[in-house]
Design a protein around this motif. Sequence first.
Motif, PDB file in Angstrom:
ATOM      1  N   TYR A 146      -6.741   2.063  -0.889  1.00  0.00           N
ATOM      2  CA  TYR A 146      -5.715   0.821  -1.480  1.00  0.00           C
ATOM      3  C   TYR A 146      -6.698  -0.500  -1.340  1.00  0.00           C
ATOM      4  O   TYR A 146      -7.177  -0.776  -0.265  1.00  0.00           O
ATOM      5  CB  TYR A 146      -4.416   0.794  -0.528  1.00  0.00           C
ATOM      6  CG  TYR A 146      -3.584  -0.341  -0.991  1.00  0.00           C
ATOM      7  CD1 TYR A 146      -2.994  -0.270  -2.346  1.00  0.00           C
ATOM      8  CD2 TYR A 146      -3.629  -1.444  -0.483  1.00  0.00           C
ATOM      9  CE1 TYR A 146      -2.088  -1.273  -2.754  1.00  0.00           C
ATOM     10  CE2 TYR A 146      -2.839  -2.625  -0.908  1.00  0.00           C
ATOM     11  CZ  TYR A 146      -2.125  -2.316  -2.034  1.00  0.00           C
ATOM     12  OH  TYR A 146      -1.278  -3.418  -2.406  1.00  0.00           O
ATOM     13  N   HIS A 170      -8.362   0.977   3.567  1.00  0.00           N
ATOM     14  CA  HIS A 170      -7.929  -0.301   3.037  1.00  0.00           C
ATOM     15  C   HIS A 170      -9.286  -1.156   2.699  1.00  0.00           C
ATOM     16  O   HIS A 170     -10.158  -1.058   3.330  1.00  0.00           O
ATOM     17  CB  HIS A 170      -6.997  -0.964   3.786  1.00  0.00           C
ATOM     18  CG  HIS A 170      -5.670  -0.623   4.462  1.00  0.00           C
ATOM     19  ND1 HIS A 170      -5.719   0.315   5.273  1.00  0.00           N
ATOM     20  CD2 HIS A 170      -4.441  -0.724   3.841  1.00  0.00           C
ATOM     21  CE1 HIS A 170      -4.469   0.763   5.534  1.00  0.00           C
ATOM     22  NE2 HIS A 170      -3.730  -0.017   4.741  1.00  0.00           N
ATOM     23  N   PRO A 208       0.884  -1.338  -0.004  1.00  0.00           N
ATOM     24  CA  PRO A 208      -0.019   0.058   0.039  1.00  0.00           C
ATOM     25  C   PRO A 208       0.824   1.361   0.068  1.00  0.00           C
ATOM     26  O   PRO A 208       2.072   1.156   0.424  1.00  0.00           O
ATOM     27  CB  PRO A 208      -0.617  -0.227   1.344  1.00  0.00           C
ATOM     28  CG  PRO A 208      -0.106  -0.904   2.248  1.00  0.00           C
ATOM     29  CD  PRO A 208       0.761  -2.088   1.312  1.00  0.00           C
ATOM     30  N   PRO A 209       0.195   2.434  -0.621  1.00  0.00           N
ATOM     31  CA  PRO A 209       0.929   3.647  -0.263  1.00  0.00           C
ATOM     32  C   PRO A 209       1.354   4.063   0.709  1.00  0.00           C
ATOM     33  O   PRO A 209       0.654   3.514   1.932  1.00  0.00           O
ATOM     34  CB  PRO A 209      -0.038   4.578  -0.964  1.00  0.00           C
ATOM     35  CG  PRO A 209      -0.696   3.772  -1.989  1.00  0.00           C
ATOM     36  CD  PRO A 209      -1.030   2.740  -1.272  1.00  0.00           C
ATOM     37  N   ALA A 267      -2.877   7.612  -1.248  1.00  0.00           N
ATOM     38  CA  ALA A 267      -4.169   7.255  -2.006  1.00  0.00           C
ATOM     39  C   ALA A 267      -5.241   7.151  -0.954  1.00  0.00           C
ATOM     40  O   ALA A 267      -5.034   6.737   0.084  1.00  0.00           O
ATOM     41  CB  ALA A 267      -3.942   5.920  -2.636  1.00  0.00           C
ATOM     42  N   THR A 287      -1.936   5.875   3.196  1.00  0.00           N
ATOM     43  CA  THR A 287      -3.259   5.199   2.687  1.00  0.00           C
ATOM     44  C   THR A 287      -4.406   5.452   3.381  1.00  0.00           C
ATOM     45  O   THR A 287      -4.148   5.635   4.736  1.00  0.00           O
ATOM     46  CB  THR A 287      -2.944   3.803   2.676  1.00  0.00           C
ATOM     47  OG1 THR A 287      -2.050   3.308   1.780  1.00  0.00           O
ATOM     48  CG2 THR A 287      -4.339   3.023   2.369  1.00  0.00           C
ATOM     49  N   ALA A 306       5.429   0.781  -3.318  1.00  0.00           N
ATOM     50  CA  ALA A 306       4.103   1.058  -3.733  1.00  0.00           C
ATOM     51  C   ALA A 306       3.951   2.040  -5.045  1.00  0.00           C
ATOM     52  O   ALA A 306       5.089   2.938  -5.051  1.00  0.00           O
ATOM     53  CB  ALA A 306       3.259   2.032  -2.713  1.00  0.00           C
ATOM     54  N   ARG A 345      -3.550   2.686  -9.979  1.00  0.00           N
ATOM     55  CA  ARG A 345      -2.230   2.212  -9.364  1.00  0.00           C
ATOM     56  C   ARG A 345      -2.551   2.025  -7.883  1.00  0.00           C
ATOM     57  O   ARG A 345      -1.365   1.681  -7.084  1.00  0.00           O
ATOM     58  CB  ARG A 345      -1.329   3.624  -9.583  1.00  0.00           C
ATOM     59  CG  ARG A 345      -0.966   3.567 -10.878  1.00  0.00           C
ATOM     60  CD  ARG A 345      -0.361   5.073 -11.131  1.00  0.00           C
ATOM     61  NE  ARG A 345      -1.516   6.040 -11.031  1.00  0.00           N
ATOM     62  CZ  ARG A 345      -0.946   7.478 -10.734  1.00  0.00           C
ATOM     63  NH1 ARG A 345       0.021   7.916 -11.055  1.00  0.00           N
ATOM     64  NH2 ARG A 345      -2.020   8.183 -10.463  1.00  0.00           N
ATOM     65  N   ALA A 346      -3.676   1.891  -7.323  1.00  0.00           N
ATOM     66  CA  ALA A 346      -3.810   1.733  -5.943  1.00  0.00           C
ATOM     67  C   ALA A 346      -4.726   0.386  -5.905  1.00  0.00           C
ATOM     68  O   ALA A 346      -5.277   0.364  -4.749  1.00  0.00           O
ATOM     69  CB  ALA A 346      -4.604   2.811  -5.253  1.00  0.00           C
TER      70      ALA A 346
END
Length: 306
Positions: free
Chosen positions: A264, A153, A146-147, A261, A150, A256, A290-291
């Motif tokens: 994610y 989730h 994950p970024p 984001a 985040t 990531a 991208r997430a």
Amino acid sequence: MSAVTAPVRPHRFFRARVARITDLTPSFRRFTFVGDDLALYGDPGFDQRIKVVFPTEAAGLDAMPTGEDWYAEYRAMPESARPPFRTYTTRGVRREETEVDVDMVSHAILGPASAWIASARPGDEVLLLAPDARYEGEPGGLDFVPPAATGEHLLVGDETAAPAIARILEQLPREATGVVVLEVPDERDCAYLPHHPGFRIYAAGREGSERHEHLTRVVAAHAPILCPDGTGSDVEEIDVDRDPLWEVPRSAKGGAALKSAPLYAWIAGESIAVTTLRRHLVKEIGVDRRAVAFMGYWRQGRAEGS
Ligand SMILES: Cc1cc2nc3c(=O)[nH]c(=O)nc-3n(C[C@H](O)[C@H](O)[C@H](O)COP(=O)(O)OP(=O)(O)OC[C@H]3O[C@@H](n4cnc5c(N)ncnc54)[C@H](O)[C@@H]3O)c2cc1C
């Protein structure tokens, strides 16, 4: 003259024997493996995938090539002489006790893994292909990335993804927040997941309903709330008969793909369900692709690797 030591490779084979078998719920069976070798079992955490090599009457574990070129050697062997292997997730590692847990779904006997799961006894041996703890780089095989920042989730999967989701929940910090959507064969399997204070868990048994029905319904209800500002983007359609259903967005350095984001999403399980959910999240809800990590863990009607 100093001895030349071979460089440590990211992964290696570990010979391990079943120490204990614990039926956790009707479908989840924990195999606790033990072996001196396991003192070197690498544990990067989260959803680290491994291979388990199962012996058969025709092909014992000694037939498995385990050197650097093991895969090429394996492919060159006659099929009947190859011990089969399948992909699983590390569920627990206690290096000091040289023990590793792998939680396996016990379902109808459909292939070599399910046959082994149904009949294994303490003392039976397997090979585990897993990270080597001595390797200093990133060994690969970890897809939950994950970024750093985040917001929420979203963890979605069927029973085969439950061990990975359980480990992710155990290892995320207490401040992390999100939603888990899990579909399992039996209502009593819902007890398998651990509690996390920041996560709402929507788990359901499949009895009497279509496969994936719970996943698609609950994701459709929650995704717009988790990602209210999505703009929607096109996704290329995937032909699950031809293409590998696996996309884990990463940066050039392997971390990531995004620094931050609002949401994610990590989706794993049967390929058709995963394709449907990914299309819904990216195209209709507008979650940044991208997430979104999506992984087809298995394909209805098709053996792994075929
Ligand atoms: C990254 C990754 C991590 C995984 N982690 C786990 C894990 O921790 N625990 C776990 O139990 N599984 C996990 N799986 C799934 C597991 O690898 C498959 O279920 C496995 O292929 C089953 O092997 P088999 O020999 O029984 O069947 P195969 O020989 O692979 O397939 C034979 C038939 O069984 C069907 N089949 C395969 N799996 C299932 C299933 N679960 N339910 C119903 N039918 C099935 C196939 O569609 C095929 O028709 C993971 C898969 C991946 C890719």
